[in-house]
Write a protein that holds these residues in place. Structure first.
Motif, short mmCIF file in Angstrom:
data_model
loop_
_atom_site.label_atom_id
_atom_site.label_comp_id
_atom_site.label_asym_id
_atom_site.label_seq_id
_atom_site.Cartn_x
_atom_site.Cartn_y
_atom_site.Cartn_z
N TRP A 52 0.84 -1.19 0.00
CA TRP A 52 0.00 0.00 0.00
C TRP A 52 0.88 1.25 0.00
CZ3 TRP A 52 -1.19 4.51 2.34
CH2 TRP A 52 -2.43 5.08 2.04
N HIS A 55 2.52 1.82 -3.37
CA HIS A 55 1.58 2.47 -4.31
C HIS A 55 1.34 3.93 -3.93
CE1 HIS A 55 0.56 -1.72 -5.46
NE2 HIS A 55 0.41 -1.15 -6.63
N LYS A 80 -0.35 -0.98 -12.85
CA LYS A 80 -0.65 -1.36 -11.47
C LYS A 80 -1.10 -0.16 -10.64
CE LYS A 80 2.11 -5.52 -11.11
NZ LYS A 80 3.15 -6.23 -10.36
N TRP A 84 -4.64 0.25 -8.78
CA TRP A 84 -4.64 0.51 -7.34
C TRP A 84 -5.50 1.74 -7.02
CZ3 TRP A 84 -2.70 4.51 -4.18
CH2 TRP A 84 -2.68 4.22 -2.81
N GLN A 88 -8.80 1.90 -4.71
CA GLN A 88 -8.96 2.79 -3.55
C GLN A 88 -10.27 3.56 -3.64
OE1 GLN A 88 -6.74 2.34 -1.02
NE2 GLN A 88 -6.09 0.82 -2.53
#
Length: 105
Positions: A52, A55, A80, A84, A88
């Motif tokens: 997390w 990212h 990616k 992500w 979210q």
């Protein structure tokens, strides 16, 4: 005369509880020992958290370069990151509706 426990003895629950506490302590000690062995090998328990944060840093770099956080879902330069960011936003929508969301875990 020594007291012994029988199925009707008032000492039985005390002995059972003591045995359960002992078993729980031994189990906790065993788990702690195993966790330490894994850590000694360099094992990461916080993989989700580490990913997390990775990212998040990539999103911050995107924002610094582009001036916003509007990463397309199918972002060609970093697919990616796009997925992500999409995830979210989806998790936030679930959370706002009172649903189960990884945002609260």
């Amino acid at each position: 005369q020594p007291q012994t426990s029988s199925p009707t003895s008032p000492l039985l629950p005390t002995k059972v509880n003591a045995a359960r506490r002992k078993q729980r302590r031994e189990s906790e000690d065993r788990i702690a020992h195993r966790m330490q062995q894994l850590q000694d090998l360099g094992f990461k328990f916080q993989v989700h958290s580490d990913k997390w944060m990775d990212h998040w840093h990539r999103l911050k770099a995107y924002r610094d370069a582009n001036g916003d956080c509007l990463v397309p879902t199918h972002y060609a330069q970093d697919n990616k990151l796009g997925r992500w960011v999409h995830t979210q936003r989806h998790q936030r929508r679930l959370w706002k509706k009172g649903g189960k969301s990884s945002m609260t875990q």
